[in-house]
Write an enzyme that holds these catalytic residues in place. Structure first.
Site, short mmCIF file in Angstrom:
data_model
loop_
_atom_site.label_atom_id
_atom_site.label_comp_id
_atom_site.label_asym_id
_atom_site.label_seq_id
_atom_site.Cartn_x
_atom_site.Cartn_y
_atom_site.Cartn_z
N GLN A 259 -36.15 17.07 -43.66
CA GLN A 259 -34.78 17.17 -44.14
C GLN A 259 -34.07 18.36 -43.50
OE1 GLN A 259 -35.42 17.71 -48.38
NE2 GLN A 259 -37.01 19.19 -47.95
N HIS A 291 -32.54 25.40 -64.94
CA HIS A 291 -33.99 25.63 -64.99
C HIS A 291 -34.48 26.00 -66.40
CE1 HIS A 291 -33.35 25.86 -60.58
NE2 HIS A 291 -34.46 25.17 -60.62
N ASP A 313 -38.12 25.48 -54.45
CA ASP A 313 -37.39 26.75 -54.41
C ASP A 313 -38.03 27.83 -55.28
OD1 ASP A 313 -36.65 25.95 -57.02
OD2 ASP A 313 -34.82 25.01 -56.27
N ASP A 333 -45.11 19.80 -53.45
CA ASP A 333 -43.82 19.64 -52.78
C ASP A 333 -44.08 19.17 -51.35
OD1 ASP A 333 -40.71 20.71 -53.28
OD2 ASP A 333 -41.29 20.53 -51.18
N ASP A 367 -46.98 14.13 -50.54
CA ASP A 367 -46.12 13.24 -51.30
C ASP A 367 -46.59 13.20 -52.75
OD1 ASP A 367 -44.11 10.87 -51.35
OD2 ASP A 367 -45.95 10.04 -52.20
N ALA A 368 -45.66 13.37 -53.69
CA ALA A 368 -46.02 13.46 -55.10
C ALA A 368 -46.66 12.16 -55.60
CB ALA A 368 -44.78 13.78 -55.94
N ASP A 385 -39.38 17.75 -61.17
CA ASP A 385 -38.11 18.31 -60.67
C ASP A 385 -37.88 17.73 -59.28
OD1 ASP A 385 -35.86 19.83 -60.36
OD2 ASP A 385 -36.94 21.70 -59.90
#
Length: 529
Positions: A259, A291, A313, A333, A367-368, A385
């Protein structure tokens, strides 16, 4: 000297067998270049708009139709196949090579609404030129060496298909990693022009008048100059175009393997924002609202072992690590570049409290969905999230199948929280998530809060139905840390949804029927905003 007729054999500078080899080599390279142009149009669309299936469908259907149009038009140019082929390749290299910059510029400086017509126009022009080139190449092959039409077609398509294979593999594994999308398209355009025009200038020069020969030579130099200058200024163009898409000055930009990552900073330095593929991830002005709402309702219960899906993040980690009895946090992530930025950028490190340096945190880059399939562990708290399910790549993270994997990874008394998008801007998508969670065996409590930079935002707090308990209460733990935004009174209010945004007739989303994509695309509330 006049050009020979279409049936005469040209005087070649090399033996016919060698000439045939070079023409087939040109077919091979031109086919590879054509496929790269096609993939580049799909890629830039998915980068800018995020809807890969729609972009691929538009590009492929328009180009295939245009190739048919081009094949019909090629009849007009069969009398001068060599000259016509060289001109077509020159135009194709210019349009294809510049296509990414043209699309990026239209999106940045005109509007998102101007992007789709520009994409359709470019796909049609490129497809038409490719459609013209194929019959001309077959004519050139037959002229070099007398062959039956069936043999010429077999040779042509063999070289064309192999070239397509090489172009298709070179695009993701060579061009994108080494050059990036704009420069990769420009480099392919240069190769296309040099090979396509040079073959004619060398092998078929006896077919050309002096004026045509000189014109092609000057045209080739012009094309090389234009594409070369575009290549030289491509990075500067990309920086200017990228900045035009953001309100505040860009302080950091990177295109990772997955990305585009952008940080912007307001002139007074108070508002730093992260964007992934143009979508806002957080603003330093109000990220704590999001959050706190995401994390703390799930912490009223067992919380020794926590799983975070997404959250690269580190801001969700910051809130989790405020509980001293949290023993371990596994963060999954996909993009290492986001983690690296959040671990090294001074502003984000200060914002997330250097959460990635905490020894309780383990980071997994994968990959989740796949990670959950292979996961043998159970967790007290699971935080999802994840980016909104607006396209095929992300929609699987909002399906019954995915939530079933979450339920399997949850301890019997554990809790799960899912960010589910905006109940105001995308209400059908939001309520679809509820059905998907419940079909997966998770009872949920929907709630929503206001985050100024996002607008109204919704979440689900869930628990496994296997223990026979109902939806969990939306409360804070007695030992919750002092919060800036959230308290019990606000959580009671968060349970209330306005009449015009309460649940409608929506369905669960599955892998085979990703309803959530359509619900996001049909965001009626966006109109007028």
């Amino acid at each position: 000297m006049s050009e020979t007729t279409a049936h005469a054999r040209p005087r070649l500078p090399v033996p016919p067998r060698a000439a045939r080899f070079f023409v087939l080599l040109a077919v091979f390279i031109c086919a590879a270049c054509g496929l790269v142009y096609e993939l580049a149009l799909v890629a830039i669309g998915s980068y800018l708009l995020g809807d890969t299936i729609t972009q691929a469908s538009v590009v492929l259907s328009v180009m295939v139709f245009a190739m048919g149009v081009g094949s019909l038009l090629s009849k007009r140019y069969q009398a001068r196949p060599a000259l016509s082929f060289a001109v077509v390749e020159g135009l194709l290299s210019l349009v294809g090579g510049l296509s990414v910059l043209l699309l990026y510029g239209s999106f940045a400086w005109l509007s998102a609404a101007a992007y789709q017509p520009t994409l359709v126009l470019l796909a049609f022009v490129i497809g038409t030129l490719i459609g013209i080139e194929i019959p001309l190449l077959m004519t050139l092959i037959q002229r070099i060496r007398k062959q039956e039409a069936s043999e010429a077609v077999a040779d042509l398509f063999a070289a064309d298909y192999v070239g397509g294979l090489i172009g298709g593999l070179a695009f993701p594994f060579l061009l994108l990693p080494l050059l990036g999308l704009p420069k990769g398209a420009l480099m392919v355009g240069l190769l296309n022009a040099v090979i396509g025009v040079a073959v004619v200038l060398w092998l078929f020069r006896s077919d050309l008048t002096r004026l045509a020969y000189a014109g092609l030579g000057l045209g080739l130099m012009f094309i090389v100059a234009v594409l070369g200058l575009a290549y030289y200024f491509a990075e500067e163009f990309e920086v200017d175009a990228r900045q035009a898409m953001y309100r505040d000055p860009i302080s950091y930009a990177e295109r990772s393997e997955y990305q585009e990552i952008v940080l912007t900073r307001s002139l007074d330095g108070r508002d730093v924002r992260m964007f992934l593929n143009g979508d806002l991830q957080f603003s330093t002005l109000d990220e704590y609202r999001y959050h706190e709402a995401l994390i703390h309702p799930a912490m009223d219960g067992p919380r020794e072992d926590v799983l975070v899906l997404g959250g690269g993040d580190g801001l969700a980690l910051r809130e989790l690590l405020r509980y001293d009895d949290v023993e371990s946090v596994t963060l999954v992530d996909l993009d290492p570049a986001v983690i690296e930025l959040a671990s090294t950028d001074p502003v984000i490190r200060e914002l997330n409290g250097d959460s990635f340096q905490d020894p309780r945190v383990e980071v997994v880059h994968t990959d989740a969905f796949q990670w959950l399939r292979d996961n043998p562990d159970d967790f007290d708290v699971i935080i999802a999230d994840l980016p909104d399910g607006t396209d095929v790549g992300t929609s699987k993270l909002y399906t019954v199948e995915f939530y079933a994997l979450l339920e399997q990874a949850l301890e019997p008394e554990g809790r799960v929280v899912v960010q589910a998008g905006s109940p105001f801007f995308a209400p059908d998508a939001y309520w679809s998530v509820r059905h998907s969670l419940e079909e997966a065996g998770i009872s949920v409590t929907p709630y929503n809060v206001d985050v100024p930079t996002f607008g109204n935002w919704g979440f689900y707090l869930g628990a496994s139905t296997s223990e026979g308990e109902g939806a969990p209460d939306l409360t804070l733990a007695d030992d919750a840390p002092e919060l800036r935004f959230l308290d019990d009174a606000l959580l009671r209010a968060a349970l209330v949804f306005p009449v015009d945004r309460r649940e409608g007739e929506v369905e669960a989303s599955t892998m085979m029927h990703p309803k959530i994509i359509g619900y996001h695309q049909d965001r009626q509330a966006w109109r007028g905003y």
